[in-house]
Scaffold this motif. Structure first.
Motif, PDB file in Angstrom:
ATOM      1  N   TYR A  82       0.820  -1.211   0.000  1.00  0.00           N
ATOM      2  CA  TYR A  82       0.000   0.000   0.000  1.00  0.00           C
ATOM      3  C   TYR A  82       0.857   1.266   0.000  1.00  0.00           C
ATOM      4  O   TYR A  82       0.398   2.311   0.456  1.00  0.00           O
ATOM      5  N   GLU A 127      -2.362   9.076   1.927  1.00  0.00           N
ATOM      6  CA  GLU A 127      -2.970   9.250   3.246  1.00  0.00           C
ATOM      7  C   GLU A 127      -2.137  10.205   4.097  1.00  0.00           C
ATOM      8  O   GLU A 127      -2.686  11.094   4.775  1.00  0.00           O
ATOM      9  N   TYR A 164     -12.799  13.571   2.858  1.00  0.00           N
ATOM     10  CA  TYR A 164     -13.467  12.822   3.919  1.00  0.00           C
ATOM     11  C   TYR A 164     -13.422  13.583   5.238  1.00  0.00           C
ATOM     12  O   TYR A 164     -12.370  14.084   5.656  1.00  0.00           O
ATOM     13  N   PHE A 205     -12.372  -6.774   4.403  1.00  0.00           N
ATOM     14  CA  PHE A 205     -13.010  -5.817   3.506  1.00  0.00           C
ATOM     15  C   PHE A 205     -13.650  -6.512   2.313  1.00  0.00           C
ATOM     16  O   PHE A 205     -13.101  -7.476   1.761  1.00  0.00           O
ATOM     17  N   ARG A 217     -13.322   2.178   3.117  1.00  0.00           N
ATOM     18  CA  ARG A 217     -12.192   2.710   2.360  1.00  0.00           C
ATOM     19  C   ARG A 217     -12.667   3.073   0.962  1.00  0.00           C
ATOM     20  O   ARG A 217     -13.512   2.395   0.387  1.00  0.00           O
ATOM     21  N   PHE A 255      -8.368   3.246  -1.690  1.00  0.00           N
ATOM     22  CA  PHE A 255      -7.188   3.058  -0.863  1.00  0.00           C
ATOM     23  C   PHE A 255      -6.355   1.879  -1.359  1.00  0.00           C
ATOM     24  O   PHE A 255      -6.174   0.864  -0.684  1.00  0.00           O
ATOM     25  N   THR A 256      -5.862   2.001  -2.584  1.00  0.00           N
ATOM     26  CA  THR A 256      -4.895   1.078  -3.167  1.00  0.00           C
ATOM     27  C   THR A 256      -3.894   1.922  -3.948  1.00  0.00           C
ATOM     28  O   THR A 256      -4.057   3.133  -4.100  1.00  0.00           O
ATOM     29  N   ARG A 270      -9.469   6.318   4.065  1.00  0.00           N
ATOM     30  CA  ARG A 270      -9.957   5.181   4.847  1.00  0.00           C
ATOM     31  C   ARG A 270     -10.381   5.712   6.214  1.00  0.00           C
ATOM     32  O   ARG A 270      -9.784   6.663   6.734  1.00  0.00           O
ATOM     33  N   THR A 271     -11.407   5.096   6.772  1.00  0.00           N
ATOM     34  CA  THR A 271     -11.892   5.536   8.074  1.00  0.00           C
ATOM     35  C   THR A 271     -11.193   4.811   9.220  1.00  0.00           C
ATOM     36  O   THR A 271     -11.317   5.211  10.374  1.00  0.00           O
ATOM     37  N   ASP A 272     -10.488   3.739   8.911  1.00  0.00           N
ATOM     38  CA  ASP A 272      -9.817   2.930   9.942  1.00  0.00           C
ATOM     39  C   ASP A 272      -8.353   3.303  10.039  1.00  0.00           C
ATOM     40  O   ASP A 272      -7.793   3.991   9.176  1.00  0.00           O
ATOM     41  N   ASP A 273      -7.712   2.809  11.099  1.00  0.00           N
ATOM     42  CA  ASP A 273      -6.265   2.931  11.252  1.00  0.00           C
ATOM     43  C   ASP A 273      -5.654   1.563  11.504  1.00  0.00           C
ATOM     44  O   ASP A 273      -4.629   1.438  12.175  1.00  0.00           O
TER      45      ASP A 273
END
Length: 328
Positions: free
Chosen positions: A165, A172, A232, A272, A298, A301-302, A321-324
């Motif tokens: 990634y 990001e 976002y 996912f 996401r 996000f690639t 992406r909303t996650d970490d």
């Protein structure tokens, strides 16, 4: 318009002199100047109706560490270790500060209106420290110029970096620095990329114009300038759907294509799945029958994704992406 081109050179310590000269913008001189820089300057000139001077200090392929003053690495061991792990190249320098010393330091005594930046591809191997180094570079530059000048930058374009990634992480990190560093702006160029196997997108005109839009709206306070695509802001879970909220979407969102693409959704298991995404005015609803209890979304996000979400001004949304969660 006037150009000042600084030749590619390195130095072990900050220098006081630099080689170059001011030139009038002509078809001949602009041919060897930064294309994105030229279109940026031309847009300013056309809208401000005043002379514009551009100083070009760049070196394709260089990592951010090369442009960052040495004091950053002397006081931050983590960044120093990350910088030391960069792979040497026969085409450009990778050592910390050597481009800054020779190509930035000599002009820090001269006033500037601001800076534009387009870089990041060479940092995909140490993307985990890019946000911090990039932010520190800007902080020290502003201290040296004794001015909180505007800093507008281009998010790197989608490119086939192979596995992992790296490209997504750099985008990001750039998004995060835009959020955390004042007086900055970020241009998204995923929609003008074209070939994801070509690291140099050919459409530099839109890149320059979008950089200029940030400056015209935020530095020169011109009205009715659309300067950013959707960014976002937050996520809300309602039942089996995730609702995504954006900045720069007050007039609504739109898609280019039949369906929204490049959305993924996951539950607490971190798995996912491709998601169905639909626009509802200025938000996007995201859903998958395989994820009855969503926790994260996401979009793009690639490394190579080219999402098709835009605002009504026709500017593309930044990947997010909303996650970490740990990337695997």
């Amino acid at each position: 318009m006037r150009f000042f081109h600084i030749q590619k050179i390195t130095a072990p310590y900050p220098q006081q002199e630099v080689y170059g000269r001011w030139e009038v913008c002509t078809p001949q001189t602009m041919h060897s100047f930064s294309a994105a820089g030229y279109f940026f300057g031309r847009s300013l000139n056309e809208n401000l109706h005043q002379p514009v001077g551009l100083i070009e200090s760049c070196w394709g392929g260089t990592p951010v560490e090369t442009w960052t003053p040495e004091e950053v690495f002397k006081t931050n061991e983590r960044l120093a270790i990350s910088a030391a792990a960069l792979t040497p190249s026969q085409w450009w320098p990778v050592r910390t500060s050597v481009a800054y010393n020779a190509m930035i330091a000599p002009v820090t005594d001269f006033p500037i209106a601001g800076a534009i930046w387009y870089q990041g591809e060479s940092n995909v191997t140490n993307a985990y420290t890019y946000k911090e180094t990039f932010s520190e570079m800007r902080r020290v530059w502003r201290e040296l110029w004794k001015k909180d000048f505007p800093f507008y930058f281009v998010q790197i374009a989608p490119f086939n970096y192979g596995k992992g990634y790296g490209g997504a992480q750099i985008r990001e990190a750039q998004f995060q620095t835009y959020r955390s560093v004042a007086n900055t702006g970020m241009v998204v160029v995923s929609d003008v990329t074209g070939d994801t196997n070509d690291i140099h997108p050919k459409n530099k005109q839109d890149v320059g114009k979008r950089l200029a839009a940030w400056a015209l709206a935020n530095t020169y306070h011109k009205e009715n300038i659309f300067f950013s695509g959707p960014l976002y802001r937050s996520m809300e879970i309602k039942g089996n759907k995730a609702i995504i909220y954006f900045d720069f979407a007050k007039d609504g969102l739109m898609k280019k294509g039949v369906e929204l693409t490049d959305f993924l959704i996951a539950g607490d298991d971190h798995q996912f799945f491709p998601a169905t995404a639909t626009i509802a005015d200025s938000t996007v609803n995201v859903y998958s029958p395989k994820v009855p209890h969503p926790s994260a979304v996401r979009m793009g996000f690639t490394n190579t994704a080219i999402p098709n979400l835009f605002n009504k001004a026709g500017l593309p949304a930044s990947p997010f992406r909303t996650d970490d969660w740990e990337l695997k």
